[in-house]
Scaffold this motif. Sequence first.
Motif, PDB file in Angstrom:
ATOM      1  N   THR A 127      -9.002   2.290  -2.661  1.00  0.00           N
ATOM      2  CA  THR A 127      -9.941   1.878  -1.615  1.00  0.00           C
ATOM      3  C   THR A 127      -9.214   1.683  -0.290  1.00  0.00           C
ATOM      4  OG1 THR A 127     -11.329   0.768  -3.269  1.00  0.00           O
ATOM      5  CG2 THR A 127     -11.658   0.156  -0.953  1.00  0.00           C
ATOM      6  N   LEU A 128      -8.079   0.982  -0.327  1.00  0.00           N
ATOM      7  CA  LEU A 128      -7.311   0.755   0.891  1.00  0.00           C
ATOM      8  C   LEU A 128      -6.775   2.055   1.468  1.00  0.00           C
ATOM      9  CD1 LEU A 128      -5.321  -2.473  -0.046  1.00  0.00           C
ATOM     10  CD2 LEU A 128      -7.071  -2.261   1.731  1.00  0.00           C
ATOM     11  N   ASP A 129      -6.364   2.975   0.611  1.00  0.00           N
ATOM     12  CA  ASP A 129      -5.844   4.245   1.107  1.00  0.00           C
ATOM     13  C   ASP A 129      -6.940   5.036   1.818  1.00  0.00           C
ATOM     14  OD1 ASP A 129      -3.406   5.772   1.261  1.00  0.00           O
ATOM     15  OD2 ASP A 129      -4.345   7.250  -0.056  1.00  0.00           O
ATOM     16  N   HIS A 130      -8.166   4.993   1.272  1.00  0.00           N
ATOM     17  CA  HIS A 130      -9.293   5.634   1.956  1.00  0.00           C
ATOM     18  C   HIS A 130      -9.603   4.935   3.282  1.00  0.00           C
ATOM     19  CE1 HIS A 130     -10.693   8.697  -0.826  1.00  0.00           C
ATOM     20  NE2 HIS A 130     -10.644   7.844  -1.839  1.00  0.00           N
ATOM     21  N   LEU A 131      -9.698   3.600   3.252  1.00  0.00           N
ATOM     22  CA  LEU A 131     -10.120   2.860   4.438  1.00  0.00           C
ATOM     23  C   LEU A 131      -9.109   2.948   5.578  1.00  0.00           C
ATOM     24  CD1 LEU A 131     -11.602  -0.399   2.849  1.00  0.00           C
ATOM     25  CD2 LEU A 131     -12.854   1.553   3.781  1.00  0.00           C
ATOM     26  N   THR A 132      -7.832   3.108   5.235  1.00  0.00           N
ATOM     27  CA  THR A 132      -6.788   3.172   6.265  1.00  0.00           C
ATOM     28  C   THR A 132      -6.385   4.602   6.603  1.00  0.00           C
ATOM     29  OG1 THR A 132      -4.976   3.063   4.651  1.00  0.00           O
ATOM     30  CG2 THR A 132      -5.837   0.959   5.494  1.00  0.00           C
ATOM     31  N   ALA A 133      -7.043   5.590   6.010  1.00  0.00           N
ATOM     32  CA  ALA A 133      -6.682   7.002   6.207  1.00  0.00           C
ATOM     33  C   ALA A 133      -5.227   7.254   5.832  1.00  0.00           C
ATOM     34  CB  ALA A 133      -6.963   7.449   7.642  1.00  0.00           C
ATOM     35  N   GLY A 134      -4.805   6.638   4.712  1.00  0.00           N
ATOM     36  CA  GLY A 134      -3.463   6.897   4.209  1.00  0.00           C
ATOM     37  C   GLY A 134      -2.371   6.076   4.861  1.00  0.00           C
ATOM     38  N   ARG A 135      -2.722   4.931   5.434  1.00  0.00           N
ATOM     39  CA  ARG A 135      -1.715   4.078   6.083  1.00  0.00           C
ATOM     40  C   ARG A 135      -1.337   2.900   5.201  1.00  0.00           C
ATOM     41  NH1 ARG A 135      -3.652   1.859  11.490  1.00  0.00           N
ATOM     42  NH2 ARG A 135      -5.802   2.302  10.864  1.00  0.00           N
ATOM     43  N   ILE A 136      -1.247   3.083   3.892  1.00  0.00           N
ATOM     44  CA  ILE A 136      -1.052   1.951   2.999  1.00  0.00           C
ATOM     45  C   ILE A 136       0.157   2.170   2.093  1.00  0.00           C
ATOM     46  CG2 ILE A 136      -2.569   2.794   1.149  1.00  0.00           C
ATOM     47  CD1 ILE A 136      -2.368  -0.835   2.400  1.00  0.00           C
ATOM     48  N   ALA A 137       0.884   1.077   1.850  1.00  0.00           N
ATOM     49  CA  ALA A 137       2.029   1.071   0.943  1.00  0.00           C
ATOM     50  C   ALA A 137       1.919  -0.140   0.035  1.00  0.00           C
ATOM     51  CB  ALA A 137       3.338   1.035   1.722  1.00  0.00           C
ATOM     52  N   TRP A 138       2.468  -0.009  -1.152  1.00  0.00           N
ATOM     53  CA  TRP A 138       2.486  -1.099  -2.128  1.00  0.00           C
ATOM     54  C   TRP A 138       3.918  -1.545  -2.348  1.00  0.00           C
ATOM     55  CZ3 TRP A 138       2.084   0.102  -8.026  1.00  0.00           C
ATOM     56  CH2 TRP A 138       2.233  -1.069  -8.775  1.00  0.00           C
ATOM     57  N   ASN A 139       4.185  -2.812  -2.074  1.00  0.00           N
ATOM     58  CA  ASN A 139       5.480  -3.412  -2.398  1.00  0.00           C
ATOM     59  C   ASN A 139       5.415  -3.947  -3.822  1.00  0.00           C
ATOM     60  OD1 ASN A 139       8.113  -4.514  -2.101  1.00  0.00           O
ATOM     61  ND2 ASN A 139       7.224  -6.491  -1.612  1.00  0.00           N
ATOM     62  N   ILE A 140       6.111  -3.298  -4.737  1.00  0.00           N
ATOM     63  CA  ILE A 140       6.033  -3.615  -6.161  1.00  0.00           C
ATOM     64  C   ILE A 140       6.953  -4.779  -6.480  1.00  0.00           C
ATOM     65  CG2 ILE A 140       6.227  -2.668  -8.491  1.00  0.00           C
ATOM     66  CD1 ILE A 140       6.264   0.146  -7.059  1.00  0.00           C
ATOM     67  N   VAL A 141       6.390  -5.884  -6.949  1.00  0.00           N
ATOM     68  CA  VAL A 141       7.195  -7.020  -7.372  1.00  0.00           C
ATOM     69  C   VAL A 141       6.786  -7.426  -8.784  1.00  0.00           C
ATOM     70  CG1 VAL A 141       7.499  -7.866  -5.011  1.00  0.00           C
ATOM     71  CG2 VAL A 141       5.610  -8.748  -6.397  1.00  0.00           C
ATOM     72  N   THR A 142       7.671  -8.209  -9.422  1.00  0.00           N
ATOM     73  CA  THR A 142       7.390  -8.656 -10.789  1.00  0.00           C
ATOM     74  C   THR A 142       7.157 -10.159 -10.873  1.00  0.00           C
ATOM     75  OG1 THR A 142       9.731  -8.931 -11.335  1.00  0.00           O
ATOM     76  CG2 THR A 142       8.756  -6.755 -11.720  1.00  0.00           C
ATOM     77  N   SER A 143       7.342 -10.898  -9.773  1.00  0.00           N
ATOM     78  CA  SER A 143       7.064 -12.336  -9.664  1.00  0.00           C
ATOM     79  C   SER A 143       8.048 -13.176 -10.457  1.00  0.00           C
ATOM     80  CB  SER A 143       5.637 -12.678 -10.082  1.00  0.00           C
ATOM     81  OG  SER A 143       4.694 -12.077  -9.237  1.00  0.00           O
ATOM     82  N   TYR A 144       8.618 -14.181  -9.783  1.00  0.00           N
ATOM     83  CA  TYR A 144       9.674 -14.978 -10.397  1.00  0.00           C
ATOM     84  C   TYR A 144       9.327 -16.450 -10.565  1.00  0.00           C
ATOM     85  CZ  TYR A 144      10.400 -15.784  -5.402  1.00  0.00           C
ATOM     86  OH  TYR A 144      10.209 -16.071  -4.077  1.00  0.00           O
ATOM     87  N   LEU A 145       8.229 -16.930  -9.964  1.00  0.00           N
ATOM     88  CA  LEU A 145       7.944 -18.359  -9.999  1.00  0.00           C
ATOM     89  C   LEU A 145       7.295 -18.768 -11.320  1.00  0.00           C
ATOM     90  CD1 LEU A 145       6.478 -18.950  -6.426  1.00  0.00           C
ATOM     91  CD2 LEU A 145       8.710 -19.671  -7.278  1.00  0.00           C
ATOM     92  N   PRO A 146       7.895 -19.723 -12.042  1.00  0.00           N
ATOM     93  CA  PRO A 146       7.251 -20.223 -13.264  1.00  0.00           C
ATOM     94  C   PRO A 146       5.843 -20.766 -12.998  1.00  0.00           C
ATOM     95  CG  PRO A 146       9.531 -20.960 -13.177  1.00  0.00           C
ATOM     96  CD  PRO A 146       9.224 -20.339 -11.836  1.00  0.00           C
ATOM     97  N   GLY A 147       5.668 -21.378 -11.819  1.00  0.00           N
ATOM     98  CA  GLY A 147       4.346 -21.894 -11.486  1.00  0.00           C
ATOM     99  C   GLY A 147       3.300 -20.809 -11.390  1.00  0.00           C
ATOM    100  N   ALA A 148       3.710 -19.606 -10.974  1.00  0.00           N
ATOM    101  CA  ALA A 148       2.764 -18.500 -10.923  1.00  0.00           C
ATOM    102  C   ALA A 148       2.295 -18.141 -12.327  1.00  0.00           C
ATOM    103  CB  ALA A 148       3.409 -17.288 -10.254  1.00  0.00           C
ATOM    104  N   ALA A 149       3.240 -18.099 -13.271  1.00  0.00           N
ATOM    105  CA  ALA A 149       2.862 -17.820 -14.659  1.00  0.00           C
ATOM    106  C   ALA A 149       1.889 -18.875 -15.167  1.00  0.00           C
ATOM    107  CB  ALA A 149       4.108 -17.765 -15.538  1.00  0.00           C
ATOM    108  N   ALA A 150       2.179 -20.148 -14.875  1.00  0.00           N
ATOM    109  CA  ALA A 150       1.302 -21.226 -15.329  1.00  0.00           C
ATOM    110  C   ALA A 150      -0.086 -21.110 -14.714  1.00  0.00           C
ATOM    111  CB  ALA A 150       1.926 -22.582 -14.980  1.00  0.00           C
ATOM    112  N   ASN A 151      -0.166 -20.627 -13.482  1.00  0.00           N
ATOM    113  CA  ASN A 151      -1.472 -20.470 -12.834  1.00  0.00           C
ATOM    114  C   ASN A 151      -2.349 -19.449 -13.548  1.00  0.00           C
ATOM    115  OD1 ASN A 151      -0.964 -22.348 -10.840  1.00  0.00           O
ATOM    116  ND2 ASN A 151      -0.159 -20.851  -9.393  1.00  0.00           N
TER     117      ASN A 151
END
Length: 457
Positions: A127-151
């Motif tokens: 959807t973002l790639d369509h809406l931005t006419a191809g101006r989109i990038a994804w920064n791939i992360v795996t997340s390190y905060l234990p609190g994020a897992a708990a959430n």
Amino acid sequence: MSLADPRPLLFGLYEQACIGNGSGAVSLWTHPADERLTATGMRYWIDLARRAEEAEFDLFFFGDVLGMYDTYRGSEATAVEWGVELPAQDPLLHIPALAAVTERIAFGATVSTTYEHPFAHARRFSTLDHLTAGRIAWNIVTSYLPGAAANFGLDVLAHDQRYDRADEFLDVVYKLWEHSWSDDAFVGSKETGLFAHPDRVRRVDHVGEHFRVAGPHLSIPSPQRTPVLIQAGWSPRGREFAARHAELIFVGDSDPVAVREGLAGIRARAAEIGRDPSEIRAVVGMNLVVAPTRIAVQEKLDGFQSHYSSEAQLAAYAGWGGVDFSQYADDEPLIKQSTTHTQTKETRADAPVLTAGDVRRRFGAVTAFADDRFIGTPGEVADNIGRFVEESGVDGFLLHQFVSPGSLEDFATLLAPELRSRGLYGGFPTEGTLRSRLRSDRRDRLPADHPAVSGVR
């Protein structure tokens, strides 16, 4: 990269959808020149995006977190008191509005493979790639905060296990983005009444250790199909992941020799996998303090220091590495720990042993995260950038603001003219998709040697 290389440098702005921006000194939202207290509203972001485009930046990059920094002193209290990377709003909701008021600048967004589902993620980015006419990038992360897992009601995964999950996540979204719809599947003909050829739209029927996804993908092919893939991990497992997937690497080091060696290793591994290593680009963070004279530079630093909290910065750093410095006396060596967080000097086995006092002294100054190369007069900083490019081989920089929008304005009015005079700024392609601007062959789509297209693991 050498300065003789015709590829122009990429310049971007690093941001987070929060007030206490973690890319620099998190407490400087208290500075009278900083406007981040208004960052919960759209006007702030529209103004910043327009400023970045007027400065001829190429990328507006959003970092993100999914939990509070609760390692320091055993709770999130310090992080809440100082707003460390808070409030953590969803940057994906900002991008369509910013794309609508800009024409050229591209957008990168950080999304975790650990707490997202690949089917929903693929739909959002198509959807973002369509809406931005191809101006989109994804920064791939795996997340390190234990609190994020708990959430998310989960136990935090070990560092390398998060990358194993990420590899499968990428397999699924590649199937959806690259293989579910043929290029000629969508017709959209009013004359024939044919929307798309059913025999050219396929299920993916992925069954793996972490995910089961039937498909087909719900989006017709977007300008880039797969968003430009950014990766920031600098650990051994992170570099292996980058060699397989990344098109743009956010380098996790500031030493130019270490950067060159690290990138050489990633590119060599990419070649072993069958990718063209020359198409893997790299950028490094730049915490800029620039003024017309050295006296003015020092005055600016003194002003930043007067609004700086070392406690806030220690809370951020403890959250990144997973080491609670408050439990150690100044002269006490920090015990090497294997944590589920990012790998910092306090956790890496190959790094020198530090005391808690070493860390506290480091974070006593507002320049704790700033490289001296990027502090000085415009001429000094421009010279240093040129040398850094030569020594490190990076392809560009992401500006981290001390105060917003003042740091961006300093770059545009003071540093950019000096960089232009040295052939270090401007010339990056301004038309087409982000991928076409990054690649030597100006392709919109991933090449056949990328695992997303070839299916090679």
